[in-house]
Enzyme design. Structure first.
Site, PDB file in Angstrom:
ATOM      1  N   HIS A  11     -13.531 -14.319  21.728  1.00  0.00           N
ATOM      2  CA  HIS A  11     -13.206 -15.209  20.211  1.00  0.00           C
ATOM      3  C   HIS A  11     -13.720 -15.305  19.310  1.00  0.00           C
ATOM      4  O   HIS A  11     -14.594 -14.162  18.678  1.00  0.00           O
ATOM      5  CB  HIS A  11     -14.240 -16.247  20.965  1.00  0.00           C
ATOM      6  CG  HIS A  11     -15.734 -16.093  21.009  1.00  0.00           C
ATOM      7  ND1 HIS A  11     -15.981 -16.725  19.566  1.00  0.00           N
ATOM      8  CD2 HIS A  11     -16.638 -16.291  22.078  1.00  0.00           C
ATOM      9  CE1 HIS A  11     -17.222 -16.896  19.955  1.00  0.00           C
ATOM     10  NE2 HIS A  11     -17.471 -16.252  21.404  1.00  0.00           N
ATOM     11  N   GLU A  13     -15.409 -16.352  15.275  1.00  0.00           N
ATOM     12  CA  GLU A  13     -16.611 -16.733  15.360  1.00  0.00           C
ATOM     13  C   GLU A  13     -16.615 -18.281  15.344  1.00  0.00           C
ATOM     14  O   GLU A  13     -16.400 -18.688  14.767  1.00  0.00           O
ATOM     15  CB  GLU A  13     -17.188 -16.740  14.140  1.00  0.00           C
ATOM     16  CG  GLU A  13     -18.826 -16.744  12.990  1.00  0.00           C
ATOM     17  CD  GLU A  13     -18.195 -17.121  11.724  1.00  0.00           C
ATOM     18  OE1 GLU A  13     -19.072 -15.813  11.106  1.00  0.00           O
ATOM     19  OE2 GLU A  13     -18.478 -17.683  10.682  1.00  0.00           O
ATOM     20  N   GLY A  14     -18.165 -19.003  15.715  1.00  0.00           N
ATOM     21  CA  GLY A  14     -18.213 -20.378  16.369  1.00  0.00           C
ATOM     22  C   GLY A  14     -19.581 -21.081  15.556  1.00  0.00           C
ATOM     23  O   GLY A  14     -20.653 -19.994  14.699  1.00  0.00           O
ATOM     24  N   ALA A  15     -19.410 -22.258  15.109  1.00  0.00           N
ATOM     25  CA  ALA A  15     -20.666 -22.186  14.329  1.00  0.00           C
ATOM     26  C   ALA A  15     -22.084 -22.035  14.801  1.00  0.00           C
ATOM     27  O   ALA A  15     -22.747 -21.298  13.862  1.00  0.00           O
ATOM     28  CB  ALA A  15     -20.471 -23.715  14.117  1.00  0.00           C
ATOM     29  N   CYS A  23     -25.652 -19.760  22.145  1.00  0.00           N
ATOM     30  CA  CYS A  23     -24.268 -20.642  22.587  1.00  0.00           C
ATOM     31  C   CYS A  23     -24.002 -21.107  23.711  1.00  0.00           C
ATOM     32  O   CYS A  23     -24.318 -21.631  24.210  1.00  0.00           O
ATOM     33  CB  CYS A  23     -23.389 -20.008  22.001  1.00  0.00           C
ATOM     34  SG  CYS A  23     -22.311 -22.057  21.187  1.00  0.00           S
ATOM     35  N   SER A  24     -24.117 -19.055  24.288  1.00  0.00           N
ATOM     36  CA  SER A  24     -23.711 -19.330  25.812  1.00  0.00           C
ATOM     37  C   SER A  24     -23.093 -20.959  26.497  1.00  0.00           C
ATOM     38  O   SER A  24     -21.484 -21.000  26.296  1.00  0.00           O
ATOM     39  CB  SER A  24     -24.718 -20.010  26.720  1.00  0.00           C
ATOM     40  OG  SER A  24     -25.052 -18.763  27.963  1.00  0.00           O
ATOM     41  N   ARG A  62     -14.235 -22.327  22.278  1.00  0.00           N
ATOM     42  CA  ARG A  62     -14.183 -20.840  21.174  1.00  0.00           C
ATOM     43  C   ARG A  62     -12.819 -19.522  21.498  1.00  0.00           C
ATOM     44  O   ARG A  62     -12.878 -18.989  21.067  1.00  0.00           O
ATOM     45  CB  ARG A  62     -15.692 -20.597  20.823  1.00  0.00           C
ATOM     46  CG  ARG A  62     -15.990 -20.284  22.453  1.00  0.00           C
ATOM     47  CD  ARG A  62     -17.460 -20.060  21.521  1.00  0.00           C
ATOM     48  NE  ARG A  62     -18.332 -19.139  22.665  1.00  0.00           N
ATOM     49  CZ  ARG A  62     -19.292 -20.408  23.514  1.00  0.00           C
ATOM     50  NH1 ARG A  62     -18.991 -21.272  23.580  1.00  0.00           N
ATOM     51  NH2 ARG A  62     -20.085 -19.220  23.629  1.00  0.00           N
ATOM     52  N   GLU A  89     -18.747 -17.141  28.980  1.00  0.00           N
ATOM     53  CA  GLU A  89     -20.304 -16.732  28.231  1.00  0.00           C
ATOM     54  C   GLU A  89     -21.124 -16.985  29.154  1.00  0.00           C
ATOM     55  O   GLU A  89     -21.088 -16.867  30.700  1.00  0.00           O
ATOM     56  CB  GLU A  89     -20.574 -16.897  27.078  1.00  0.00           C
ATOM     57  CG  GLU A  89     -21.579 -16.174  26.197  1.00  0.00           C
ATOM     58  CD  GLU A  89     -21.189 -14.855  25.755  1.00  0.00           C
ATOM     59  OE1 GLU A  89     -21.126 -14.128  27.066  1.00  0.00           O
ATOM     60  OE2 GLU A  89     -21.097 -13.550  24.812  1.00  0.00           O
ATOM     61  N   ARG A  90     -22.145 -15.707  29.496  1.00  0.00           N
ATOM     62  CA  ARG A  90     -23.187 -15.504  30.546  1.00  0.00           C
ATOM     63  C   ARG A  90     -24.234 -16.551  30.000  1.00  0.00           C
ATOM     64  O   ARG A  90     -24.584 -16.906  28.830  1.00  0.00           O
ATOM     65  CB  ARG A  90     -24.114 -14.176  29.570  1.00  0.00           C
ATOM     66  CG  ARG A  90     -25.592 -13.952  30.790  1.00  0.00           C
ATOM     67  CD  ARG A  90     -26.070 -12.463  30.627  1.00  0.00           C
ATOM     68  NE  ARG A  90     -26.717 -11.736  29.287  1.00  0.00           N
ATOM     69  CZ  ARG A  90     -27.771 -11.514  29.594  1.00  0.00           C
ATOM     70  NH1 ARG A  90     -28.755 -11.453  30.935  1.00  0.00           N
ATOM     71  NH2 ARG A  90     -28.380 -11.356  28.335  1.00  0.00           N
ATOM     72  N   HIS A 188     -16.207 -13.560  25.883  1.00  0.00           N
ATOM     73  CA  HIS A 188     -17.054 -13.930  25.288  1.00  0.00           C
ATOM     74  C   HIS A 188     -17.803 -12.228  25.415  1.00  0.00           C
ATOM     75  O   HIS A 188     -17.341 -11.655  26.062  1.00  0.00           O
ATOM     76  CB  HIS A 188     -17.781 -14.678  25.958  1.00  0.00           C
ATOM     77  CG  HIS A 188     -17.184 -16.056  26.224  1.00  0.00           C
ATOM     78  ND1 HIS A 188     -17.154 -16.733  25.222  1.00  0.00           N
ATOM     79  CD2 HIS A 188     -16.268 -16.483  26.725  1.00  0.00           C
ATOM     80  CE1 HIS A 188     -16.774 -18.293  25.216  1.00  0.00           C
ATOM     81  NE2 HIS A 188     -16.433 -17.712  26.933  1.00  0.00           N
ATOM     82  N   ASN A 190     -20.444 -11.364  26.355  1.00  0.00           N
ATOM     83  CA  ASN A 190     -20.992 -10.513  27.984  1.00  0.00           C
ATOM     84  C   ASN A 190     -19.811 -10.796  29.323  1.00  0.00           C
ATOM     85  O   ASN A 190     -20.389 -10.039  29.864  1.00  0.00           O
ATOM     86  CB  ASN A 190     -22.490 -11.163  27.841  1.00  0.00           C
ATOM     87  CG  ASN A 190     -23.175 -11.002  26.605  1.00  0.00           C
ATOM     88  OD1 ASN A 190     -24.219  -9.760  27.403  1.00  0.00           O
ATOM     89  ND2 ASN A 190     -23.858 -12.095  26.183  1.00  0.00           N
TER      90      ASN A 190
HETATM   91  O1  LIG Z   1     -23.640 -16.572  24.025  1.00  0.00           O
HETATM   92  C1  LIG Z   1     -23.773 -16.238  22.330  1.00  0.00           C
HETATM   93  O2  LIG Z   1     -24.770 -17.104  21.542  1.00  0.00           O
HETATM   94  C2  LIG Z   1     -22.776 -15.426  21.908  1.00  0.00           C
HETATM   95  C3  LIG Z   1     -23.548 -13.552  23.423  1.00  0.00           C
HETATM   96  O3  LIG Z   1     -24.855 -13.722  22.761  1.00  0.00           O
HETATM   97  P1  LIG Z   1     -25.519 -12.186  22.514  1.00  0.00           P
HETATM   98  O4  LIG Z   1     -25.691 -11.683  24.081  1.00  0.00           O
HETATM   99  O5  LIG Z   1     -24.835 -11.238  22.269  1.00  0.00           O
HETATM  100  O6  LIG Z   1     -26.985 -12.659  22.283  1.00  0.00           O
HETATM  101  O7  LIG Z   1     -21.196 -14.926  23.302  1.00  0.00           O
HETATM  102  P2  LIG Z   1     -20.554 -15.040  22.242  1.00  0.00           P
HETATM  103  O8  LIG Z   1     -20.445 -16.129  20.829  1.00  0.00           O
HETATM  104  O9  LIG Z   1     -19.419 -13.927  22.750  1.00  0.00           O
HETATM  105  O10 LIG Z   1     -19.503 -16.639  22.995  1.00  0.00           O
END
Ligand SMILES: O=C(O)[C@@H](COP(=O)(O)O)OP(=O)(O)O
Length: 260
Positions: A11, A13-15, A23-24, A62, A89-90, A188, A190
């Site tokens: 995605h 850029e997010g805030a 952000c996860s 996002r 995301e992870r 995302h 991860n």
């Molecule tokens: O969770 C987050 O902040 C990032 C990944 O963090 P990192 O593993 O790169 O620290 O995920 P995304 O912006 O792709 O949703």
């Protein structure tokens, strides 16, 4: 002509990307730049003549917003979209919301690197006292997922991301690609990395350019990663202005396949 077509995007850029915070599973929207990145990505895919038959996203805004903007720029808003928590995301557990630089000051760069980039080490789990626990774990979007709400992860290693992602890949995504559908996955850092790791055996190793592309936690100036697979020519191609590092320029070439 490629036999299989798959495009994967991280995605825009997010805030919290700007603030360098994990952000996860917190549902941040795209920033102004993130919106522009997604539009630029859509324009670029259009200039390359991409047509999609099916779109997959996570259930985080996002990733969904990015897919919408790309499809809007392509003029293909009608294409069906399937969203699943399995592309989320992870789950960064107790680290969610924390600033990476501050975390490194408190725990050391090496520990932060292990939490972020090791394969099978999960960060400390989130619990009810965490400031974002309620927001995430009582969120309505997780009510009717194909997993009980109380079984949702409290923290995940990359290995665990791959484990929860694979059933969705095997049952929902790969069969559609095998049918010949042109598929876009908007996900995302991860979840994309985990999927790339799974595909690595089929695409014969990832180029440094592709690895670096998904490795960048902050890509404010970079468009989302895109590549496509061509079984016939055995190429995975990162179109020139979508490849994030200059290192191997226009194309990262490897064998390809979508067998699960
Ligand atoms: O969770 C987050 O902040 C990032 C990944 O963090 P990192 O593993 O790169 O620290 O995920 P995304 O912006 O792709 O949703």
């Amino acid at each position: 002509m490629s036999k299989y077509k798959l495009v994967m995007l991280r995605h825009g850029e997010g805030a919290w990307n700007i603030e360098n915070r994990f952000c996860s599973w917190v549902d941040q929207k795209l920033s102004e730049d993130g919106l522009r990145e997604a539009e630029a990505c859509g324009k670029h895919l259009k200039s390359l003549g991409f047509e999609f038959d099916l779109v997959f996203t996570s259930i985080l805004s996002r990733s969904i917003q990015t897919a919408w903007l790309v499809m809007q720029e392509l003029g293909q808003e009608w294409v069906p979209v399937r969203s699943s928590w399995r592309l989320n995301e992870r789950h960064y557990g107790a680290l969610i919301g924390l600033n990476r630089a501050e975390l490194a000051l408190n725990h050391g760069e090496e520990q932060v690197k292990i939490w972020r980039r090791s394969y099978d080490v999960a960060p400390p789990p989130i619990d009810g006292s965490h400031p974002y626990y309620q927001e995430i774990h009582t969120d309505r979007r997780y009510t009717f997922c194909d997993i009980q709400k109380d079984k949702l992860p409290k923290s995940e290693s990359l290995k665990q991301v791959l484990e929860r992602l694979l059933p969705f890949w095997n049952e929902e995504i790969a069969p559609e690609i095998r049918k010949g559908k042109s598929v876009l996955i908007s996900a995302h850092g991860n979840s994309t990395r985990a999927l790339l790791k799974h595909l690595e055996g089929y695409i014969g190793g990832l180029s440094t350019a592709l690895q670096n592309a998904v490795d960048k936690p902050l890509m404010p100036a970079s468009p989302p990663l895109t590549f496509r697979q061509s079984v016939r020519t055995n190429h995975v191609t990162a179109p020139s202005d979508l490849s994030v590092t200059a290192e191997d320029g226009a194309a990262a070439e490897r064998g390809a396949g979508v067998e699960s």
